[in-house]
Design a protein around this motif. Sequence first.
Motif, PDB file in Angstrom:
ATOM      1  N   GLN A  20      16.922  46.817  79.476  1.00  0.00           N
ATOM      2  CA  GLN A  20      15.484  46.814  79.656  1.00  0.00           C
ATOM      3  C   GLN A  20      14.874  48.176  79.337  1.00  0.00           C
ATOM      4  OE1 GLN A  20      15.163  45.526  83.726  1.00  0.00           O
ATOM      5  NE2 GLN A  20      15.298  43.350  83.184  1.00  0.00           N
ATOM      6  N   GLN A  21      15.567  49.278  79.675  1.00  0.00           N
ATOM      7  CA  GLN A  21      15.006  50.602  79.516  1.00  0.00           C
ATOM      8  C   GLN A  21      15.051  51.081  78.070  1.00  0.00           C
ATOM      9  OE1 GLN A  21      17.177  53.025  82.266  1.00  0.00           O
ATOM     10  NE2 GLN A  21      16.328  52.007  84.057  1.00  0.00           N
ATOM     11  N   ASP A  22      16.107  50.726  77.319  1.00  0.00           N
ATOM     12  CA  ASP A  22      16.280  51.212  75.962  1.00  0.00           C
ATOM     13  C   ASP A  22      15.691  50.196  74.992  1.00  0.00           C
ATOM     14  OD1 ASP A  22      16.980  52.610  73.765  1.00  0.00           O
ATOM     15  OD2 ASP A  22      19.139  52.181  73.892  1.00  0.00           O
ATOM     16  N   SER A  23      14.385  50.272  74.774  1.00  0.00           N
ATOM     17  CA  SER A  23      13.697  49.249  73.998  1.00  0.00           C
ATOM     18  C   SER A  23      13.333  49.707  72.595  1.00  0.00           C
ATOM     19  CB  SER A  23      12.424  48.818  74.750  1.00  0.00           C
ATOM     20  OG  SER A  23      11.583  49.943  74.957  1.00  0.00           O
ATOM     21  N   ALA A  24      13.798  50.880  72.174  1.00  0.00           N
ATOM     22  CA  ALA A  24      13.486  51.380  70.844  1.00  0.00           C
ATOM     23  C   ALA A  24      14.161  50.511  69.787  1.00  0.00           C
ATOM     24  CB  ALA A  24      13.950  52.828  70.712  1.00  0.00           C
ATOM     25  N   VAL A  25      13.559  50.496  68.571  1.00  0.00           N
ATOM     26  CA  VAL A  25      14.126  49.711  67.482  1.00  0.00           C
ATOM     27  C   VAL A  25      15.504  50.210  67.130  1.00  0.00           C
ATOM     28  CG1 VAL A  25      13.854  49.053  65.071  1.00  0.00           C
ATOM     29  CG2 VAL A  25      11.852  49.096  66.583  1.00  0.00           C
ATOM     30  N   ASN A  26      15.648  51.527  66.959  1.00  0.00           N
ATOM     31  CA  ASN A  26      16.946  52.129  66.678  1.00  0.00           C
ATOM     32  C   ASN A  26      17.473  52.776  67.951  1.00  0.00           C
ATOM     33  OD1 ASN A  26      17.551  51.959  63.664  1.00  0.00           O
ATOM     34  ND2 ASN A  26      15.421  52.656  63.677  1.00  0.00           N
ATOM     35  N   LYS A  27      18.528  52.218  68.469  1.00  0.00           N
ATOM     36  CA  LYS A  27      19.072  52.697  69.729  1.00  0.00           C
ATOM     37  C   LYS A  27      20.255  53.614  69.500  1.00  0.00           C
ATOM     38  CE  LYS A  27      17.593  48.536  72.199  1.00  0.00           C
ATOM     39  NZ  LYS A  27      17.994  47.437  73.109  1.00  0.00           N
ATOM     40  N   LYS A  28      20.586  54.363  70.529  1.00  0.00           N
ATOM     41  CA  LYS A  28      21.718  55.281  70.465  1.00  0.00           C
ATOM     42  C   LYS A  28      22.940  54.725  71.171  1.00  0.00           C
ATOM     43  CE  LYS A  28      21.599  59.187  69.333  1.00  0.00           C
ATOM     44  NZ  LYS A  28      21.996  59.844  68.080  1.00  0.00           N
ATOM     45  N   LYS A 134      19.725  48.884  53.143  1.00  0.00           N
ATOM     46  CA  LYS A 134      19.687  48.863  54.607  1.00  0.00           C
ATOM     47  C   LYS A 134      19.719  47.427  55.120  1.00  0.00           C
ATOM     48  CE  LYS A 134      18.973  53.367  54.922  1.00  0.00           C
ATOM     49  NZ  LYS A 134      19.921  54.295  55.563  1.00  0.00           N
ATOM     50  N   GLU A 135      20.173  47.291  56.363  1.00  0.00           N
ATOM     51  CA  GLU A 135      20.115  46.000  57.050  1.00  0.00           C
ATOM     52  C   GLU A 135      19.837  46.222  58.523  1.00  0.00           C
ATOM     53  OE1 GLU A 135      23.689  43.738  57.150  1.00  0.00           O
ATOM     54  OE2 GLU A 135      24.924  45.400  57.853  1.00  0.00           O
ATOM     55  N   ALA A 136      19.172  45.254  59.139  1.00  0.00           N
ATOM     56  CA  ALA A 136      18.897  45.320  60.574  1.00  0.00           C
ATOM     57  C   ALA A 136      20.078  44.714  61.323  1.00  0.00           C
ATOM     58  CB  ALA A 136      17.621  44.562  60.898  1.00  0.00           C
ATOM     59  N   VAL A 137      20.602  45.442  62.299  1.00  0.00           N
ATOM     60  CA  VAL A 137      21.717  44.992  63.119  1.00  0.00           C
ATOM     61  C   VAL A 137      21.208  44.702  64.524  1.00  0.00           C
ATOM     62  CG1 VAL A 137      23.959  45.599  64.094  1.00  0.00           C
ATOM     63  CG2 VAL A 137      23.363  46.337  61.769  1.00  0.00           C
ATOM     64  N   GLU A 138      21.463  43.501  65.005  1.00  0.00           N
ATOM     65  CA  GLU A 138      21.078  43.152  66.367  1.00  0.00           C
ATOM     66  C   GLU A 138      22.069  43.750  67.355  1.00  0.00           C
ATOM     67  OE1 GLU A 138      20.725  38.983  66.858  1.00  0.00           O
ATOM     68  OE2 GLU A 138      19.171  38.738  65.321  1.00  0.00           O
ATOM     69  N   GLY A 139      21.576  44.137  68.500  1.00  0.00           N
ATOM     70  CA  GLY A 139      22.460  44.639  69.538  1.00  0.00           C
ATOM     71  C   GLY A 139      23.352  43.545  70.077  1.00  0.00           C
ATOM     72  N   GLY A 140      24.583  43.898  70.430  1.00  0.00           N
ATOM     73  CA  GLY A 140      25.525  42.922  70.956  1.00  0.00           C
ATOM     74  C   GLY A 140      26.739  43.614  71.504  1.00  0.00           C
ATOM     75  N   LEU A 141      27.830  42.877  71.671  1.00  0.00           N
ATOM     76  CA  LEU A 141      29.047  43.449  72.209  1.00  0.00           C
ATOM     77  C   LEU A 141      29.595  44.480  71.233  1.00  0.00           C
ATOM     78  CD1 LEU A 141      30.769  40.208  73.560  1.00  0.00           C
ATOM     79  CD2 LEU A 141      29.056  41.665  74.665  1.00  0.00           C
ATOM     80  N   ASN A 142      29.610  45.734  71.646  1.00  0.00           N
ATOM     81  CA  ASN A 142      30.054  46.865  70.823  1.00  0.00           C
ATOM     82  C   ASN A 142      29.231  47.040  69.558  1.00  0.00           C
ATOM     83  OD1 ASN A 142      32.078  47.592  72.622  1.00  0.00           O
ATOM     84  ND2 ASN A 142      33.595  46.289  71.634  1.00  0.00           N
ATOM     85  N   ALA A 143      28.030  46.483  69.517  1.00  0.00           N
ATOM     86  CA  ALA A 143      27.119  46.636  68.383  1.00  0.00           C
ATOM     87  C   ALA A 143      25.807  47.225  68.875  1.00  0.00           C
ATOM     88  CB  ALA A 143      26.883  45.295  67.698  1.00  0.00           C
ATOM     89  N   ILE A 144      25.359  48.291  68.221  1.00  0.00           N
ATOM     90  CA  ILE A 144      24.134  48.987  68.594  1.00  0.00           C
ATOM     91  C   ILE A 144      22.974  48.472  67.746  1.00  0.00           C
ATOM     92  CG2 ILE A 144      22.994  51.236  68.671  1.00  0.00           C
ATOM     93  CD1 ILE A 144      25.774  52.474  69.103  1.00  0.00           C
ATOM     94  N   GLN A 145      21.859  48.176  68.382  1.00  0.00           N
ATOM     95  CA  GLN A 145      20.683  47.715  67.644  1.00  0.00           C
ATOM     96  C   GLN A 145      20.145  48.853  66.790  1.00  0.00           C
ATOM     97  OE1 GLN A 145      17.619  45.637  69.912  1.00  0.00           O
ATOM     98  NE2 GLN A 145      16.043  46.594  68.628  1.00  0.00           N
ATOM     99  N   GLU A 146      20.051  48.600  65.481  1.00  0.00           N
ATOM    100  CA  GLU A 146      19.619  49.663  64.575  1.00  0.00           C
ATOM    101  C   GLU A 146      19.370  49.089  63.182  1.00  0.00           C
ATOM    102  OE1 GLU A 146      22.700  52.504  63.697  1.00  0.00           O
ATOM    103  OE2 GLU A 146      24.264  50.982  63.767  1.00  0.00           O
TER     104      GLU A 146
END
Length: 439
Positions: A20-28, A134-146
């Motif tokens: 909920q807190q990390d809502s940026a498009v590109n996350k760390k 470039k491609e958009a990656v959805e956040g998931g198990l061991n995957a960072i949204q970016e």
Amino acid sequence: MKAIVSFFITISLAATCAAQQDSAVNKKFSIHWQATAIPQYHFGFKSPYSGLNSLQASEPLKTSFTTTLYLAYKPFRSTYLVFDPEAAGGKGLSKTLGVAGFPNGEIYRVGDPAPKPYIARLYVEQRFPLSDKKEAVEGGLNAIQETTNKEYISVLAGKFSLTDFFDNGAISHDPRTQYLNWGLMGSGAWDYPANVRGYTLGLVIQALYHDFALRYAITSMPTEANGASLQWKYNKAMGQVLELEKEHLWQKDDTHFGTLHAGVFWNKARMGNYETSIKNSLPSYAPDITDSRVYGRDKFGFYGSIDNHFGKFHHFIKASWNDGKNETWAFTEIDRSFATGVSLDGSLWKRNNDHFGMAILANRLSKPHRDYIAAGGYGFLIGDGKLNYAPEEIAECYYSFNFFKWLYISPDYQFILHPAYNKDRGPVNVAGLRVHVEI
């Protein structure tokens, strides 16, 4: 037990807050959590005789449990760190013995049913871009949204499961959400290097370009067959695998396409040889594979699979083979395997996140392996004391109900003909229920 429950609640709250807190498009970073419980029961079946590794003709319900915290962090532009602590416990049917295509992919051959924590994955990955695509990656198990490079070379080192990167089909791969059977969660004849819990240490190199991916790994091997500890000895104890993936083998549109995975593998370890063990055995005594073990013996083979997606209808086919001369060392006692099946999206009947799957699987042994088991020998998984050989044939179907965004409940049924390749025993009917939470 209270401490374990408290731990799970704390982890789930932390993962929810982080999401909920990390809502940026590109996350760390990425934090996720899963827990899976699978009770299974098999009905009584014909069993005129049994051995040390036989599936018991009658036994009570057995339950497995796993929970995993997935932590991924991106400290630099193209550097990724992954750390997954995990705990597993419970028991498999008949101490996880007696069926080569074992019916629960979430259980391990460990003696203590109490949940035990361990490190599942701990690795670092460095990527080197090959283009500006470039491609958009959805956040998931061991995957960072970016949004990141689509084409790159990757070098990864540490602890992981080879099936995280290889033989990674979209329809039949994950026992926590798809088919439960060992022969359906992967290519059965690929004796992939791993400790008793399915993880290894090593190096993975990947090159992703256009619709192709080429992957190579060199890893450690268990010190003993299906053992907990790992070792690496150049040209004596090591595993290698090379895979080519073609993402759009055929394509009509974004929802109608096919994907190919094709790999070859070569393992070396202190394996025993089936024919040598038979020759070494004394008259009236069963052969023992451990008496012929020497460093440097190898196992060679290949696997291939095709996933076909027709909108809301999905079909897979997979086949694998190994030479079957030397002892099975890490995964399961299958030397040839063929499987096919289908999966339907629940949106066909207005249940958007539900899934239904149905598949069939046929496993076989090489002639040396078959002769060894027939002479009364034992592997680490199968052996009834004698053998009236027939292919082990399995059918599985499951339905995954998505009750909430994070809760999946899946009844599962498996029909096992000729368990452990023995025509004299079975058939076996196995009923199960998977409860899976993922945040």
